[in-house]
Design a protein around this motif. Structure first.
Motif, PDB file in Angstrom:
ATOM      1  N   THR A 287      55.808  47.266  51.223  1.00  0.00           N
ATOM      2  CA  THR A 287      55.952  48.488  50.435  1.00  0.00           C
ATOM      3  C   THR A 287      56.318  48.176  48.993  1.00  0.00           C
ATOM      4  OG1 THR A 287      56.642  49.709  52.415  1.00  0.00           O
ATOM      5  CG2 THR A 287      57.174  50.678  50.271  1.00  0.00           C
ATOM      6  N   ALA A 288      57.236  47.222  48.816  1.00  0.00           N
ATOM      7  CA  ALA A 288      57.624  46.827  47.462  1.00  0.00           C
ATOM      8  C   ALA A 288      56.431  46.251  46.705  1.00  0.00           C
ATOM      9  CB  ALA A 288      58.760  45.816  47.518  1.00  0.00           C
ATOM     10  N   ALA A 289      55.639  45.423  47.386  1.00  0.00           N
ATOM     11  CA  ALA A 289      54.467  44.827  46.737  1.00  0.00           C
ATOM     12  C   ALA A 289      53.453  45.896  46.338  1.00  0.00           C
ATOM     13  CB  ALA A 289      53.825  43.799  47.663  1.00  0.00           C
ATOM     14  N   VAL A 290      53.256  46.885  47.208  1.00  0.00           N
ATOM     15  CA  VAL A 290      52.317  47.965  46.903  1.00  0.00           C
ATOM     16  C   VAL A 290      52.807  48.776  45.716  1.00  0.00           C
ATOM     17  CG1 VAL A 290      51.359  50.131  47.778  1.00  0.00           C
ATOM     18  CG2 VAL A 290      51.401  48.107  49.240  1.00  0.00           C
ATOM     19  N   ALA A 291      54.115  49.098  45.688  1.00  0.00           N
ATOM     20  CA  ALA A 291      54.663  49.867  44.571  1.00  0.00           C
ATOM     21  C   ALA A 291      54.474  49.139  43.247  1.00  0.00           C
ATOM     22  CB  ALA A 291      56.143  50.151  44.811  1.00  0.00           C
ATOM     23  N   LEU A 292      54.628  47.828  43.269  1.00  0.00           N
ATOM     24  CA  LEU A 292      54.458  47.050  42.047  1.00  0.00           C
ATOM     25  C   LEU A 292      52.991  46.988  41.633  1.00  0.00           C
ATOM     26  CD1 LEU A 292      56.058  45.405  39.983  1.00  0.00           C
ATOM     27  CD2 LEU A 292      55.659  43.384  41.394  1.00  0.00           C
ATOM     28  N   ALA A 293      52.096  47.004  42.626  1.00  0.00           N
ATOM     29  CA  ALA A 293      50.667  46.857  42.329  1.00  0.00           C
ATOM     30  C   ALA A 293      49.990  48.168  41.948  1.00  0.00           C
ATOM     31  CB  ALA A 293      49.951  46.251  43.531  1.00  0.00           C
ATOM     32  N   VAL A 294      50.575  49.319  42.304  1.00  0.00           N
ATOM     33  CA  VAL A 294      49.909  50.604  42.083  1.00  0.00           C
ATOM     34  C   VAL A 294      49.499  50.811  40.627  1.00  0.00           C
ATOM     35  CG1 VAL A 294      50.343  53.097  41.993  1.00  0.00           C
ATOM     36  CG2 VAL A 294      50.748  51.845  44.097  1.00  0.00           C
ATOM     37  N   PRO A 295      50.399  50.618  39.638  1.00  0.00           N
ATOM     38  CA  PRO A 295      49.959  50.826  38.249  1.00  0.00           C
ATOM     39  C   PRO A 295      48.784  49.938  37.856  1.00  0.00           C
ATOM     40  CG  PRO A 295      52.349  50.663  38.366  1.00  0.00           C
ATOM     41  CD  PRO A 295      51.827  50.254  39.704  1.00  0.00           C
ATOM     42  N   LEU A 296      48.794  48.696  38.309  1.00  0.00           N
ATOM     43  CA  LEU A 296      47.704  47.781  37.969  1.00  0.00           C
ATOM     44  C   LEU A 296      46.401  48.197  38.646  1.00  0.00           C
ATOM     45  CD1 LEU A 296      49.651  44.397  38.261  1.00  0.00           C
ATOM     46  CD2 LEU A 296      49.244  45.786  36.218  1.00  0.00           C
ATOM     47  N   LEU A 297      46.504  48.703  39.878  1.00  0.00           N
ATOM     48  CA  LEU A 297      45.305  49.153  40.577  1.00  0.00           C
ATOM     49  C   LEU A 297      44.724  50.414  39.934  1.00  0.00           C
ATOM     50  CD1 LEU A 297      46.421  48.608  44.299  1.00  0.00           C
ATOM     51  CD2 LEU A 297      44.833  47.217  42.959  1.00  0.00           C
ATOM     52  N   VAL A 298      45.607  51.308  39.494  1.00  0.00           N
ATOM     53  CA  VAL A 298      45.135  52.553  38.880  1.00  0.00           C
ATOM     54  C   VAL A 298      44.361  52.261  37.604  1.00  0.00           C
ATOM     55  CG1 VAL A 298      45.875  54.680  37.729  1.00  0.00           C
ATOM     56  CG2 VAL A 298      46.913  54.007  39.891  1.00  0.00           C
ATOM     57  N   ILE A 299      44.897  51.359  36.792  1.00  0.00           N
ATOM     58  CA  ILE A 299      44.213  51.055  35.529  1.00  0.00           C
ATOM     59  C   ILE A 299      43.110  50.017  35.727  1.00  0.00           C
ATOM     60  CG2 ILE A 299      45.590  49.107  34.672  1.00  0.00           C
ATOM     61  CD1 ILE A 299      45.671  50.687  31.974  1.00  0.00           C
ATOM     62  N   GLY A 300      43.173  49.286  36.854  1.00  0.00           N
ATOM     63  CA  GLY A 300      42.162  48.270  37.106  1.00  0.00           C
ATOM     64  C   GLY A 300      40.836  48.848  37.539  1.00  0.00           C
ATOM     65  N   GLY A 301      40.846  50.045  38.151  1.00  0.00           N
ATOM     66  CA  GLY A 301      39.596  50.672  38.565  1.00  0.00           C
ATOM     67  C   GLY A 301      38.667  50.959  37.401  1.00  0.00           C
ATOM     68  N   PRO A 302      39.135  51.686  36.392  1.00  0.00           N
ATOM     69  CA  PRO A 302      38.280  51.912  35.221  1.00  0.00           C
ATOM     70  C   PRO A 302      37.890  50.622  34.506  1.00  0.00           C
ATOM     71  CG  PRO A 302      40.085  53.470  35.260  1.00  0.00           C
ATOM     72  CD  PRO A 302      40.359  52.474  36.345  1.00  0.00           C
ATOM     73  N   ALA A 303      38.794  49.652  34.508  1.00  0.00           N
ATOM     74  CA  ALA A 303      38.463  48.382  33.856  1.00  0.00           C
ATOM     75  C   ALA A 303      37.308  47.692  34.588  1.00  0.00           C
ATOM     76  CB  ALA A 303      39.682  47.478  33.822  1.00  0.00           C
ATOM     77  N   ALA A 304      37.326  47.767  35.917  1.00  0.00           N
ATOM     78  CA  ALA A 304      36.230  47.175  36.679  1.00  0.00           C
ATOM     79  C   ALA A 304      34.932  47.962  36.469  1.00  0.00           C
ATOM     80  CB  ALA A 304      36.591  47.132  38.160  1.00  0.00           C
ATOM     81  N   ALA A 305      35.064  49.290  36.413  1.00  0.00           N
ATOM     82  CA  ALA A 305      33.872  50.119  36.196  1.00  0.00           C
ATOM     83  C   ALA A 305      33.270  49.891  34.819  1.00  0.00           C
ATOM     84  CB  ALA A 305      34.224  51.600  36.375  1.00  0.00           C
ATOM     85  N   ALA A 306      34.097  49.402  33.901  1.00  0.00           N
ATOM     86  CA  ALA A 306      33.607  49.177  32.542  1.00  0.00           C
ATOM     87  C   ALA A 306      32.523  48.118  32.488  1.00  0.00           C
ATOM     88  CB  ALA A 306      34.771  48.763  31.636  1.00  0.00           C
ATOM     89  N   THR A 307      32.466  47.280  33.495  1.00  0.00           N
ATOM     90  CA  THR A 307      31.426  46.250  33.504  1.00  0.00           C
ATOM     91  C   THR A 307      30.040  46.860  33.623  1.00  0.00           C
ATOM     92  OG1 THR A 307      31.614  46.007  35.902  1.00  0.00           O
ATOM     93  CG2 THR A 307      32.976  44.560  34.544  1.00  0.00           C
ATOM     94  N   GLN A 308      29.954  48.116  34.071  1.00  0.00           N
ATOM     95  CA  GLN A 308      28.663  48.780  34.228  1.00  0.00           C
ATOM     96  C   GLN A 308      28.308  49.647  33.026  1.00  0.00           C
ATOM     97  OE1 GLN A 308      26.973  47.816  36.866  1.00  0.00           O
ATOM     98  NE2 GLN A 308      28.775  46.626  37.492  1.00  0.00           N
ATOM     99  N   LEU A 309      29.256  49.799  32.087  1.00  0.00           N
ATOM    100  CA  LEU A 309      28.991  50.647  30.926  1.00  0.00           C
ATOM    101  C   LEU A 309      28.123  49.898  29.921  1.00  0.00           C
ATOM    102  CD1 LEU A 309      32.515  52.237  30.392  1.00  0.00           C
ATOM    103  CD2 LEU A 309      30.549  53.209  31.581  1.00  0.00           C
ATOM    104  N   ASN A 310      27.363  50.640  29.154  1.00  0.00           N
ATOM    105  CA  ASN A 310      26.494  50.033  28.149  1.00  0.00           C
ATOM    106  C   ASN A 310      26.669  50.771  26.833  1.00  0.00           C
ATOM    107  OD1 ASN A 310      24.595  48.654  26.725  1.00  0.00           O
ATOM    108  ND2 ASN A 310      22.843  49.289  27.980  1.00  0.00           N
ATOM    109  N   TYR A 311      27.578  50.272  26.023  1.00  0.00           N
ATOM    110  CA  TYR A 311      27.819  50.878  24.726  1.00  0.00           C
ATOM    111  C   TYR A 311      26.734  50.475  23.715  1.00  0.00           C
ATOM    112  CZ  TYR A 311      32.418  52.499  26.095  1.00  0.00           C
ATOM    113  OH  TYR A 311      33.460  53.148  26.722  1.00  0.00           O
ATOM    114  N   CYS A 312      26.106  49.325  23.939  1.00  0.00           N
ATOM    115  CA  CYS A 312      25.102  48.810  23.015  1.00  0.00           C
ATOM    116  C   CYS A 312      23.787  48.602  23.771  1.00  0.00           C
ATOM    117  CB  CYS A 312      25.546  47.490  22.385  1.00  0.00           C
ATOM    118  SG  CYS A 312      27.099  47.624  21.494  1.00  0.00           S
ATOM    119  N   PRO A 313      22.899  49.593  23.844  1.00  0.00           N
ATOM    120  CA  PRO A 313      21.651  49.433  24.591  1.00  0.00           C
ATOM    121  C   PRO A 313      20.860  48.233  24.087  1.00  0.00           C
ATOM    122  CG  PRO A 313      21.968  51.721  23.927  1.00  0.00           C
ATOM    123  CD  PRO A 313      23.011  50.920  23.226  1.00  0.00           C
TER     124      PRO A 313
END
Length: 325
Positions: A287-313
């Motif tokens: 439980t302690a490990a999950v609580a510590l990881a939650v903020p990183l997981l929340v912000i890590g999702g969009p960061a991972a999704a950013a690999t699919q973004l194309n700002y420069c076609p």
């Protein structure tokens, strides 16, 4: 914006609900070391979530690239797009203020907490060197005083101090318990644990999580040291030793075997010992490990999704994109 809101909501819920659920919980007394870790993790998780919420507002998600030039170009374009509108600029400014304010406040209060403590401990060590006498056999400094007392000054130049009154009041087993208690404080760096809790409580005194964590950690580090002493000399012997030195005075910057919590700790040692099962300890650790990881997981999702973004076609020169804007 959604990520920042989720992180901020998580931090608020953690700061308000966790103290109500955990304060005085029975399992923390049965496993004080785990309780200390959980309280520390909750504070770190809430702090991390608040800082990351500010950063999420300040810096938009950009396409991840192995090419540094493309990455910098994407960052510039994303920042330009966000700050072009009044709403985006206001959100970014608010996020920057939040992140910098939290980090700056913690850094300032850490200095305000640690520097006076270090100075007072240094001064007290100088006094001990003048008025105390070393006992190389026991590895302690003996003070001539009728009041039974024992305490330690942690840090690089640590000292374990015991009065002649304590030496006369304790038998050999009880003395071993008291010394084991003080050595546990030093070996497990309880001074650093307490300093971190004091820093957060001082930085954010109105937030229930940090205020409660300071009190709970101060109580649990003593119970943890009691458990180490009990493993060395037995629970009843340790309880008798605590009773003997409970009324002794010690400097505010020291960690003492007695103190205001001694009565509750003695009752805990006398009562039947009920340690937590390995399964519950594992569950608490997870439980302690999950609580510590939650903020990183929340912000890590969009960061991972950013690999699919194309700002420069592909095939669109940067100059052309700039002209089009």
């Amino acid at each position: 914006m959604i990520v920042a809101a989720a992180l901020f909501t998580y931090a608020v819920l953690l700061c308000t609900l966790a103290p109500r659920l955990l304060r005085g919980a029975d399992w923390t007394e049965r496993a004080p070391r785990l309780g200390i870790v959980v309280w520390q993790v909750l504070g770190a998780s809430a702090l991390t979530a608040a800082v990351l919420a500010g950063l999420a507002l300040t810096v938009p998600t950009v396409r991840v690239s192995a090419d540094l030039a493309e990455l910098l170009q994407a960052c510039v374009m994303a920042l330009t797009a966000q700050y072009a509108s009044p709403g985006g600029a206001a959100a970014g400014a608010a996020g920057a203020v939040l992140a910098l304010a939290v980090l700056g406040r913690v850094a300032w209060c850490a200095g305000a907490t640690l520097l006076p403590i270090r100075g007072e401990r240094r001064e007290h060590r100088a006094v001990l060197d003048m008025v105390g006498r070393a006992d190389p056999v026991r590895g302690v400094v003996v003070l001539d005083h009728d009041e039974p007392a024992a305490y330690c000054l942690p840090g690089r130049h640590r000292r374990t101090v015991i009065t002649t009154g304590a030496l006369h009041s304790l038998d050999e087993d009880q003395l071993a318990a008291v010394l084991a208690h003080e050595h546990a404080h030093q070996a497990e760096r309880h001074d650093a644990v307490l300093a971190w809790a004091q820093t957060l409580s001082r930085a954010f005194p109105r937030i229930p999580l940090f205020r409660t964590a300071e009190m709970e950690i101060a109580r649990l580090v003593e119970m943890r040291a009691d458990d180490v002493a009990a493993d060395r000399a037995g629970r009843l012997t340790t309880a008798a030793a605590l009773l003997a030195v409970a009324g002794g005075h010690a400097p505010a910057v020291a960690l003492a075997a007695g103190g205001s919590t001694a009565a509750r700790r003695v009752r805990r040692l006398i009562e039947p010992h009920r340690p937590l099962s390995r399964a519950r300890i594992a569950a608490g650790s997870l439980t302690a490990a999950v609580a510590l990881a939650v903020p990183l997981l929340v912000i890590g999702g969009p960061a991972a999704a950013a690999t699919q973004l194309n700002y420069c076609p592909d095939g669109t020169p940067a100059a052309q994109l700039t002209t089009m804007r």
